[in-house]
Each structure stands twice: as C-alpha cells, then as structure tokens.
Write a protein that holds these residues in place. Sequence first.
Motif, PDB file in Angstrom:
ATOM      1  N   ARG A 188       0.967  -1.330  -0.022  1.00  0.00           N
ATOM      2  CA  ARG A 188      -0.053  -0.119   0.029  1.00  0.00           C
ATOM      3  C   ARG A 188       0.819   1.131  -0.095  1.00  0.00           C
ATOM      4  O   ARG A 188       2.063   1.315   0.712  1.00  0.00           O
ATOM      5  CB  ARG A 188      -0.854   0.061   1.415  1.00  0.00           C
ATOM      6  N   CYS A 190       0.329   3.958   1.372  1.00  0.00           N
ATOM      7  CA  CYS A 190       0.456   4.739   2.786  1.00  0.00           C
ATOM      8  C   CYS A 190       1.597   3.983   3.434  1.00  0.00           C
ATOM      9  O   CYS A 190       2.086   4.779   4.651  1.00  0.00           O
ATOM     10  CB  CYS A 190      -0.992   4.479   3.508  1.00  0.00           C
ATOM     11  N   ASP A 191       1.595   2.544   3.442  1.00  0.00           N
ATOM     12  CA  ASP A 191       2.733   2.072   4.245  1.00  0.00           C
ATOM     13  C   ASP A 191       4.125   2.241   3.734  1.00  0.00           C
ATOM     14  O   ASP A 191       5.055   2.659   4.631  1.00  0.00           O
ATOM     15  CB  ASP A 191       2.646   0.465   4.126  1.00  0.00           C
ATOM     16  N   ALA A 194       4.385   5.919   5.478  1.00  0.00           N
ATOM     17  CA  ALA A 194       4.413   5.753   6.911  1.00  0.00           C
ATOM     18  C   ALA A 194       6.050   5.293   7.153  1.00  0.00           C
ATOM     19  O   ALA A 194       6.473   6.031   8.265  1.00  0.00           O
ATOM     20  CB  ALA A 194       3.755   4.676   7.478  1.00  0.00           C
ATOM     21  N   PHE A 197       8.050   8.546   6.691  1.00  0.00           N
ATOM     22  CA  PHE A 197       8.053   9.535   7.929  1.00  0.00           C
ATOM     23  C   PHE A 197       8.771   8.902   9.098  1.00  0.00           C
ATOM     24  O   PHE A 197       9.463   9.810   9.838  1.00  0.00           O
ATOM     25  CB  PHE A 197       6.447   9.543   8.192  1.00  0.00           C
ATOM     26  N   TYR A 198       8.502   7.641   9.334  1.00  0.00           N
ATOM     27  CA  TYR A 198       9.433   7.240  10.354  1.00  0.00           C
ATOM     28  C   TYR A 198      10.860   7.568  10.676  1.00  0.00           C
ATOM     29  O   TYR A 198      11.452   8.048  11.263  1.00  0.00           O
ATOM     30  CB  TYR A 198       9.279   5.660  10.433  1.00  0.00           C
ATOM     31  N   VAL A 215       5.241  17.193   3.203  1.00  0.00           N
ATOM     32  CA  VAL A 215       4.975  15.802   3.560  1.00  0.00           C
ATOM     33  C   VAL A 215       5.582  15.219   2.280  1.00  0.00           C
ATOM     34  O   VAL A 215       5.801  15.829   1.188  1.00  0.00           O
ATOM     35  CB  VAL A 215       3.657  15.313   3.707  1.00  0.00           C
ATOM     36  N   TRP A 231      -0.562  10.396  -1.367  1.00  0.00           N
ATOM     37  CA  TRP A 231      -0.600   9.093  -1.370  1.00  0.00           C
ATOM     38  C   TRP A 231      -1.976   8.455  -1.052  1.00  0.00           C
ATOM     39  O   TRP A 231      -2.834   9.509  -0.537  1.00  0.00           O
ATOM     40  CB  TRP A 231       0.401   8.493  -0.145  1.00  0.00           C
ATOM     41  N   ASP A 233      -4.196   4.654   0.055  1.00  0.00           N
ATOM     42  CA  ASP A 233      -4.234   3.313   0.555  1.00  0.00           C
ATOM     43  C   ASP A 233      -4.400   2.333  -0.337  1.00  0.00           C
ATOM     44  O   ASP A 233      -4.481   1.042  -0.360  1.00  0.00           O
ATOM     45  CB  ASP A 233      -5.141   3.170   1.974  1.00  0.00           C
TER      46      ASP A 233
ATOM     47  N   PHE B 197       4.107   9.150  13.975  1.00  0.00           N
ATOM     48  CA  PHE B 197       3.705   9.339  12.490  1.00  0.00           C
ATOM     49  C   PHE B 197       3.481   7.917  11.909  1.00  0.00           C
ATOM     50  O   PHE B 197       2.822   8.004  10.906  1.00  0.00           O
ATOM     51  CB  PHE B 197       5.129  10.095  12.043  1.00  0.00           C
ATOM     52  N   TYR B 198       4.375   7.121  12.071  1.00  0.00           N
ATOM     53  CA  TYR B 198       4.355   5.859  11.417  1.00  0.00           C
ATOM     54  C   TYR B 198       2.788   5.078  11.483  1.00  0.00           C
ATOM     55  O   TYR B 198       2.004   4.753  10.554  1.00  0.00           O
ATOM     56  CB  TYR B 198       5.276   4.605  12.007  1.00  0.00           C
ATOM     57  N   VAL B 201       0.188   7.318   9.616  1.00  0.00           N
ATOM     58  CA  VAL B 201       0.083   7.166   8.123  1.00  0.00           C
ATOM     59  C   VAL B 201      -0.112   5.695   7.535  1.00  0.00           C
ATOM     60  O   VAL B 201      -0.890   5.816   6.718  1.00  0.00           O
ATOM     61  CB  VAL B 201       1.497   7.856   7.563  1.00  0.00           C
ATOM     62  N   SER B 202       0.312   4.831   8.115  1.00  0.00           N
ATOM     63  CA  SER B 202      -0.114   3.746   7.843  1.00  0.00           C
ATOM     64  C   SER B 202      -1.452   3.268   8.222  1.00  0.00           C
ATOM     65  O   SER B 202      -2.341   2.378   7.445  1.00  0.00           O
ATOM     66  CB  SER B 202       0.893   2.547   8.543  1.00  0.00           C
ATOM     67  N   GLY B 203      -2.217   3.633   9.249  1.00  0.00           N
ATOM     68  CA  GLY B 203      -3.451   3.669   9.465  1.00  0.00           C
ATOM     69  C   GLY B 203      -3.686   2.245   9.886  1.00  0.00           C
ATOM     70  O   GLY B 203      -3.001   1.745  11.063  1.00  0.00           O
ATOM     71  N   THR B 204      -4.885   1.593   9.544  1.00  0.00           N
ATOM     72  CA  THR B 204      -5.221   0.437  10.102  1.00  0.00           C
ATOM     73  C   THR B 204      -4.995  -0.714   8.873  1.00  0.00           C
ATOM     74  O   THR B 204      -4.957  -0.341   7.764  1.00  0.00           O
ATOM     75  CB  THR B 204      -6.507   0.307  10.613  1.00  0.00           C
ATOM     76  N   GLU B 205      -5.326  -1.930   9.087  1.00  0.00           N
ATOM     77  CA  GLU B 205      -5.276  -2.778   7.846  1.00  0.00           C
ATOM     78  C   GLU B 205      -6.434  -2.733   6.960  1.00  0.00           C
ATOM     79  O   GLU B 205      -6.002  -2.795   5.555  1.00  0.00           O
ATOM     80  CB  GLU B 205      -5.353  -4.312   8.449  1.00  0.00           C
ATOM     81  N   PHE B 207      -7.834   0.310   6.337  1.00  0.00           N
ATOM     82  CA  PHE B 207      -7.780   1.765   5.670  1.00  0.00           C
ATOM     83  C   PHE B 207      -6.589   2.465   6.200  1.00  0.00           C
ATOM     84  O   PHE B 207      -6.131   2.394   7.108  1.00  0.00           O
ATOM     85  CB  PHE B 207      -8.835   2.682   5.708  1.00  0.00           C
ATOM     86  N   GLY B 208      -5.947   3.160   5.188  1.00  0.00           N
ATOM     87  CA  GLY B 208      -4.860   3.933   5.420  1.00  0.00           C
ATOM     88  C   GLY B 208      -4.953   5.392   5.954  1.00  0.00           C
ATOM     89  O   GLY B 208      -6.220   6.067   6.015  1.00  0.00           O
ATOM     90  N   GLY B 209      -3.945   5.938   6.435  1.00  0.00           N
ATOM     91  CA  GLY B 209      -3.944   7.130   7.253  1.00  0.00           C
ATOM     92  C   GLY B 209      -3.531   8.199   6.373  1.00  0.00           C
ATOM     93  O   GLY B 209      -2.745   8.054   5.219  1.00  0.00           O
ATOM     94  N   ASP B 210      -4.169   9.682   6.435  1.00  0.00           N
ATOM     95  CA  ASP B 210      -3.679  10.755   5.564  1.00  0.00           C
ATOM     96  C   ASP B 210      -2.825  11.386   6.529  1.00  0.00           C
ATOM     97  O   ASP B 210      -2.799  11.156   7.563  1.00  0.00           O
ATOM     98  CB  ASP B 210      -4.910  11.522   5.129  1.00  0.00           C
ATOM     99  N   TYR B 211      -2.256  12.568   6.227  1.00  0.00           N
ATOM    100  CA  TYR B 211      -1.425  13.422   6.973  1.00  0.00           C
ATOM    101  C   TYR B 211      -2.322  14.207   7.865  1.00  0.00           C
ATOM    102  O   TYR B 211      -3.111  15.038   7.063  1.00  0.00           O
ATOM    103  CB  TYR B 211      -0.241  14.106   6.308  1.00  0.00           C
TER     104      TYR B 211
END
Lengths: 394, 394
Positions: A188, A190-191, A194, A197-198, A215, A231, A233, B197-198, B201-205, B207-211
């Motif tokens: 993904r 987003c991964d 992420a 960012f880390y 970003v 980005w 997902d 931050f990680y 942005v990675s969010g959950t399995e 759905f992903g996260g936005d900044y």
Amino acid sequence: MSFGTSEYRTRIQKTKERMASEGIEVLLITDPANMNYLSGYDGWSFYVHQMLVIIIDEDQPIWIGRGQDANGAKVTTWLYHENIIPYPDDYVQSDTKHPMDFVADILKQIGQDKRSIGVEMENYYFTAKCYEHLKKGLPNAKLKDATLLVNWVRVIKSDEEIEYMKRAARIAEKAMETGIKSIEAGVRECDVAAKIFYTQVSGTEKFGGDYPAIVPLLPSGEKTSTPHLTWTDERYKAGDTVILELAGCYKRYHSPLARTVNIGTPTDKVKALSDVVIEGLNACLDAVKPGVLCEEIEEVWRKTIEKSGIIKDSRLGYSMGLNYPPDWGEHTASIRKGDKTILEPNMTFHLIPGIWLDDYGFEASESFRVTENGCEVFAKFPRQLFIKDGLLTN
Amino acid sequence: MSFGTSEYRTRIQKTKERMASEGIEVLLITDPANMNYLSGYDGWSFYVHQMLVIIIDEDQPIWIGRGQDANGAKVTTWLYHENIIPYPDDYVQSDTKHPMDFVADILKQIGQDKRSIGVEMENYYFTAKCYEHLKKGLPNAKLKDATLLVNWVRVIKSDEEIEYMKRAARIAEKAMETGIKSIEAGVRECDVAAKIFYTQVSGTEKFGGDYPAIVPLLPSGEKTSTPHLTWTDERYKAGDTVILELAGCYKRYHSPLARTVNIGTPTDKVKALSDVVIEGLNACLDAVKPGVLCEEIEEVWRKTIEKSGIIKDSRLGYSMGLNYPPDWGEHTASIRKGDKTILEPNMTFHLIPGIWLDDYGFEASESFRVTENGCEVFAKFPRQLFIKDGLLTN
C-alpha cells in the motif's frame, strides 16, 4: 536554541542594514521561518497570528503572540522575558477582535506607531485582513511592503547552517533508501509513506529529525503526470512508475531529494525521459559556481536537453534551507529564465528538473551549496531511475 | 474522489444559498479545505496560489492553479477538464507577476469582473498582496469579505463525513497507544514522534491514514507549560510529564486526541491538575446536546472546576473536521464565553480543556459529534493521567 546568541545578533544586524536601506524603521515579521531565524522561536503556533517586531534603534526584537504560546517563546528564544508580549485568548479566531488590533495598540504604547513600518505582504501568515486591521489601527504609520526582506538575508548560509543541512541530507538519504526499498507491487502507498515519515523523524542514531515543511510527495502510475499528489491506501501494481520527493529536516533546515522508481521494466518512454532529465541535471550541477547567474544554469539545462525535443516550462529549482509548512523553498532566487541572482558561496538550492507529461513523468533532484569554485551536492544517492525486482537498485 | 458527485453538488448548492443571502455573485475560494470540500481537489500545492471560483449562475466551479498541478486537478476533482485553468509557471513566486493578475484577467474574459465578488480575507492562502492585486485588477468589481462563508457550510457533517471521522478516530487511538507505550526514561523524543507518525500514516489494515494538518505536539518536562512545542532529540527522564496532542486523519478528516503521561509517580500538583481537568471534561461532555449554546458548555466547565481555584482563560474547544496544514480547526464555532452557536446534530468538535501553568501543564481531550440527544465521543481511549512503570496504563 539552535544557534548561539551571537549568530542571532549578526542576523538582526544584517536585517537592520536592509531595513535602513529601504527606509523601514519598524519591521513586523509574520513568516515563521523569519521569526525563527531572528529569535529562535520554534513551535506549531503559526496557525494563530503572531509576530516578531524589529525596531531599528532597539537592541532586541519583541515577540507578540497568543497567551498560551508565551512560555514557548521563553523556552525557545534568546529574548528578554519582558520582550515577550502575549495577547488574550479572545483575540483567537474571533469575529469581533483581531490580533492586529492588539499589535497596533502595543506599537502605540511604545511610541512606534508614527514610523515607517514594514510588513510581509506576500506571506501565508499575513492575511488580507491582517493588513486591513493594521492600516486602520495605525493611521499615522507609513506602511511599506517588506516581503522577502529577511528571506534575502537568509540566502547565504553560515557554516553552522550548512552543517545542519548536511545532517538533513543524511536523513534524506535514509528516507529515500527506505522509500525505494519499500515500494513493491502489492504494497500500500500509505505503508511506504509511513516508513518514510518514521525515518525522517527518528533521523540517525547521532541526531534526530524534525518535521519537513512538506510531506512526502508520492504520485504513482498515471498520477506521475503531476508533482504534488501525496498517497492513497491503494496498492502498487507491477509496471507502476513512482515518484518520491521528500526532505530530511534537522532543526528546521531542509535537504530535499527526489528520485523515481519503476516497479519492473520501465516503458521506453519513461526510460528515455529519465535519461534526458539526468543528463540535464548533471550538466546543471557542473555549471554551478560563484559568479554564474541563476538564469545561466537554466540556459545550460535548455541547451543540454534541446535535442530531446522536451521543453520544460516550469522553474528548475529554488533557494531553500530553514522553513515551516507549507513550503521549504525560500521564495527568493529561482533557477529559471530571467532570474539574475548571482551565485555566491554558501547559497543553497534544490535543483529539481522534473518533467510531467500527459500520463507519466520523471523526477530526480539534488540539493547543493555553492562552494568557492563549484558546488557540493548534499545527499550521496545514486542519480538514476531505480528499477525494482532484482535488476539493480542499491 | 472521497465522495460521490451528488454530495459535492449539494455542498455547492448550500454555498450558493449563502452567497445569495450575502449578495455575493462570484466567490473566490483560496482555503484548501474549502476547495477540497467543494471540488474534491487534493494535493500539496497550496504553497503556490490557487483557487476555486464559484459563480452563482454557473453549474460548475472553475479551478485556477499552477500549470503542473492541473493534471492533479483532473485526477482528484469532479470538474469538467475545460473548467481547469492553469497559469504559466513564471507567475510562481515572482517579483514581477502575481497569480491574482491572471485570475483578474480570466474573470474579465468570462465576463465576471463587474460583479459582487467574495474573497476569504482571513485565510492563510489569501495574502495581503493577493487582495491588493485583485483590487487593482478588478476595478469594476465590488469586493466583499467572504471569510468563513464555506467554513460555516462545513459545520454540520453528512453521515459519510462522520464515518470518515470515525475512521480517523481508529487511527488516533492507535497513534495515542503507540505514543504512550513508547514513552520511557532514556528514549529519545524524536523516536516516539517517529512511531506516532508511522501509525498515523499507515493507519489500519482496512484503511490507510492521511497526514494530519498538525504534527504531533509533544512538550515534556517544564515545556508542558505551553501546548505547541513539537519534539527534540533529547531523552526523556524519570519524573517527566509528557503531553501528547495528535490526530488521526482519513481522507483529510480529523479526529484529534490529547492525553498526558507521567514517567514514574506524578507530583501531587500534576495529579491534582489532572483530576480537575478530567472532571471538567466529563461534565462538559455530559452537557452536550442539540439546542445548547457553545458558551453554555464553557459555563458548565467553569462552574465544575471553580472549587479548584484554577482559571482557564483560553477557549475550551472548536469545530473541526476536514482540513489542511496549518490547522485542523474550522475557525467557526468555539467553545468559549460569548459564543452563541447553537449545537445541532452532526456538528463535530475537539474539546480540549488544557491547562498550562508556570512550569507544568496537563491536557486531556475528546473529539465528538453532537447526536440527536447528546454526544458521541469518537475515540475509545481511557480518560486519565497515564503513569508509566507498571502502575497502570492500558
């Protein structure tokens, strides 16, 4: 504080010299990077109005900001505490009171309201309404446009600033390596973001990272036809081209870096475009040295890539260093046609000759400083189109 | 796009109704959140001038922006491609050309330059210089202040927007859990920020996260006397109090959340302050329901904590949801004295009764929506002072 008091005093002195030459007696600074540059102030409080006041015949600047941020100013600046002036919270995002009314009142109280007062007319943090309120609140002042006055002082970096940008480059290398390693079909977007960012924020074992002013920009597939998408997902697909533009940041100083990755064999047109851009980028870097004009670097680019038939109508790069969101660029010198800025040692640029066509694009960039006789590229990172699947990469 | 075309059309209709009632025929929108809200446009291009033009008697908005971002507008908006108008790159950060001159020329070409034209006077992305150029370029227009016009349309969320904010809350919970788990004596602040931050942005399995529009705010030790400091690369020490204010973000919709951690046993004064804030926070949440005024929530707070002797002079909270840096707040309703906004179902707030004293502070916050008969808190996260070293935590 990021620097010793003497460095801040030198910066104030240079600013006052520019003020004098432009007939400005009082300078109201709302650009957070300029505030940081002159006072050390560092906090994510720029979403409310705040400023630094430089008075040409006063020793220290005055910080004016929201009450709850005054302790932040005490912690992060070299200013006497009596020069830190908080405004009450009912000025915040109110439809009846405006912080610039408070600023006008303070300037009256300290007898500075009848002078020639510079304001940063073209800054994100000086809205149209700020100007209207100041004009009304300071009827006896002569308001002058001081846009970029401090930004131009920032253009030539001290050795300590250069050291910070080199640290930022170490972080940028790590973040780019992380990004390129993570991009695979099925992963993904987003991964990948992420992990970047880390890396940006954890930095290295020796020093941590700060948040970059932009970003990671990560357009993929057809979206590589435009540079500023972030980005989703969704998962990368085999064949995708992915652009990575990111920066390392150390104590608000940036080293931006862009590269492009292809998942699997690139199409002929992506490969051809990458060859053109990298040849042009190399030629430009070879041409950098003190005395050369910014527009002459652009001319080198244009003549180098002429044979390809590709025309780039956007600027090739810009001065950068210290900054806050939404931009790491300094808004001073640009590497483009018509820019007569003469390169001098310790000017620092992000040279980013990206090309975005109808349904694909390519970016490779370098951040560098001008040296005594050429240029020093900050990041040590292979300058190529990266191809993921065992073919090459690092 | 984040929503179907019909949702965007409903938003445009509501905007036109407000325009009509304020006598505005053409609305120039420069707030990136408002641009996104009405068109879907999403890219980190707001560091250059761009806008959405809403004409009261035209079906579709017009997007005007930098050439290289036009493909981004084609990808992310529901607009006809002929309504996407790019300006040439030599307007970018130039000292001779300004993008608002281009905008004025376009409005003349399409016969809209003699109308009543609304501009967002108090927006980060509408500088004092923008206004000066528009005034000069549109001598026959009647320019009116349309600050917050679209923001007030955004105040009541659709069910789909609420769903996005709930997803953001899932991310906020994970990010807060990560932060609290990572904070230990000897750990660098930047490494905690990096893990947050990680997770953001990675969010959950699923759905992903936005900044988020604001980076994690992480003051520690004496710096908890102020809310907006970020992090350093120093190491936490035993006894440190650490404030965490962060948000989850999904498709630009936010759920902010704040908590405070103590490394080891807190001092009596930190413990006492946390009891006061949490009691006040709980009382406020209990008081939320449709028909109540924002200022009445503040009154509940004040009366609840009166016995402690602590006085909070800054606002308690604000409407929020969709946004871009530098702020996730909507700049409309605030929970404070004098704010007469009447709560309605699906208004969404961040209630953050932080207290910052001379050398310590405490924050605990919740994001919620107003329901038919009360409120629904978005994040499920223990509302307490967290104490690290086996004593409690999750």
